[in-house]
Enzyme design. Structure first.
Site, PDB file in Angstrom:
ATOM      1  N   GLY A  38       0.845  -1.199   0.000  1.00 37.26           N
ATOM      2  CA  GLY A  38       0.000   0.000   0.000  1.00 37.26           C
ATOM      3  C   GLY A  38       0.878   1.247   0.000  1.00 37.26           C
ATOM      4  O   GLY A  38       0.691   2.174  -0.808  1.00 37.26           O
ATOM      5  N   HIS A  39       1.888   1.255   0.892  1.00 37.69           N
ATOM      6  CA  HIS A  39       2.831   2.385   0.916  1.00 37.69           C
ATOM      7  C   HIS A  39       3.582   2.478  -0.418  1.00 37.69           C
ATOM      8  O   HIS A  39       3.827   3.569  -0.939  1.00 37.69           O
ATOM      9  CB  HIS A  39       3.877   2.200   2.020  1.00 37.69           C
ATOM     10  CG  HIS A  39       3.326   2.201   3.411  1.00 37.69           C
ATOM     11  ND1 HIS A  39       3.319   1.092   4.205  1.00 37.69           N
ATOM     12  CD2 HIS A  39       2.768   3.192   4.150  1.00 37.69           C
ATOM     13  CE1 HIS A  39       2.788   1.385   5.376  1.00 37.69           C
ATOM     14  NE2 HIS A  39       2.442   2.656   5.380  1.00 37.69           N
TER      15      HIS A  39
END
Ligand code: PAF
Length: 286
Positions: A38-39
Site C-alpha cells: 500500500g505504501h
C-alpha cells in the site's frame, strides 16, 4: 541518484533547497514505516508525478492514545529502505523523536494543529481522542520541513485523508494532496502495518470486514440506496468474533452520515480482531 537516508531536519532542508534551486518538484509520502505494498503504491504515484520523492518514516508518538501500540509498533527501517528504493524514492527522512519534538515533555508543551471537534468526534476520532490532532501536527511539521509540491495519502485512512485535505485548504498550504486507492491482499484484506499483529486464525476472521463491505457494494450495485438496509447486511457478514467499533455511511464531501447513497458516498468501518484495531472502507459513489 541512489536512495539517501536523512535523519536531521537541517540536512534535509539543505538537500531540498538545492533541488528547489534547480527547479525540481518534490512529492512527499508521509509514513510510520513498516512499509507494505500500500505504501509502495503511494511512493510509485509520488515518483510518477514529481522529480524528487521524499518518504518520511517516523512513528509519531503524539498520535497514539494512552494504551495504544506506540511501544510495540514495528520499526523496520532496513526492509523499509528496500521497499522505498524499489518504488523510486530518492530520500527517506527518518528523524528521531528528539529531532522532531526536542522540547516535548508532555503534549501540552506543544503547539498543536487541531481539526474541528465535530469532524473528530466521529468514526475513528471518537475512540482515538486526540489522535487526529497528533496527525495534523506532525503532517504540518513534515510539510514545513519538506515543503513538497505534492503529498500522497492512502484512502484506507479515509478520515485522515479528509481532514488533511481540509487542513491544507483551511491553512493555505501550497500543496496538492493526492489521494491514492486502498490496496488489498488477494484475499480482500486491506493492507495495513497492523496486520502483522494478526495470527493466521485472526486473519481469517478479519477477512469478514472486507466481505461485509463487498456485500454492501453488491447491494448498491443491485440498486439498493438505503444505507440502513446495507448496514444490516454488513453486520450479518461480520464474523461473530469481530468486535465492531463502527460501520458508517458518510459523504466524502462533508463527512456527515447519509441515509441514502448519493454523490461521493463511502462506507467505512473500524473493528477489533483479537484486540487488533483494523479499519477498512469502500467507495460507493465518487
Ligand atoms: O497514515 C500514517 O501512517 C500516519 O498517520 C502519518 C500520516 C504518517 C502521520 O504520522
Amino acid at each position: 541518484m541512489g536512495l539517501v537516508i536523512v535523519n536531521e531536519i537541517s540536512k534535509l532542508r539543505e538537500i531540498i533547497t538545492e533541488h528547489k534551486r534547480n527547479g525540481k518538484s518534490i512529492a512527499l509520502v508521509p509514513t510510520m514505516g513498516c512499509l507494505h505494498d500500500g505504501h509502495k503504491s503511494l511512493m510509485q504515484k509520488a515518483h510518477s508525478i514529481a522529480d524528487i520523492t521524499v518518504a518520511s518514516v517516523f512513528v509519531n508518538p503524539i498520535q497514539f492514545c494512552p494504551g495504544e501500540d506506540y511501544d510495540k509498533y514495528p520499526r523496520t527501517l532496513d526492509s523499509d529502505k528496500l521497499v522505498a528504493e524499489s518504488a523510486g524514492v530518492d530520500i527517506i527522512f527518518a528523524p528521531s523523536v528528539n529531532e522532531m519534538y526536542p522540547d516535548l515533555q508532555k503534549f501540552s508543551d506543544l503547539t498543536m494543529v487541531a481539526p474541528p471537534y465535530e469532524l473528530t468526534d466521529i468514526m475513528c476520532g471518537k475512540s482515538r481522542v486526540g489522535h487526529f490532532d497528533g496527525v495534523e501536527t506532525v503532517v504540518t511539521k513534515l510539510f514545513n520541513i519538506v515543503q513538497p509540491d505534492f503529498a500522497c495519502f492512502g484512502m484506507k485512512d479515509i478520515q485522515q485523508l479528509f481532514l488533511i485535505k481540509k487542513m491544507v485548504k483551511d491553512l493555505n498550504f501550497p500543496i496538492e494532496i493526492i489521494p491514492c486507492p486502498l490496496v488489498r491482499e488477494d484475499s480482500g484484506l486491506a493492507l495495513s502495518s497492523r496486520n502483522k499483529y494478526l495470527t493466521e486464525e485472526q486473519k481469517k476472521i478479519a477477512l469478514s470486514l472486507s466481505k461485509a463491505l463487498f456485500a454492501i457494494r453488491g447491494m448498491y450495485d443491485a440498486g439498493v440506496k438505503e444505507t440502513k438496509k446495507m448496514f444490516d447486511t454488513g453486520l450479518t457478514n461480520l464474523d461473530k468474533n469481530v468486535e465492531l467499533e463502527y460501520l458508517e455511511f458518510v459523504s466524502f464531501d462533508t463527512f456527515k452520515p447519509v441515509e441514502f447513497v448519493g454523490e461521493a458516498t463511502i462506507c467505512a468501518l473500524a473493528a477489533r480482531v483479537g484486540g487488533v484495531r483494523l479499519i477498512d472502507n469502500i467507495v460507493l459513489e465518487v
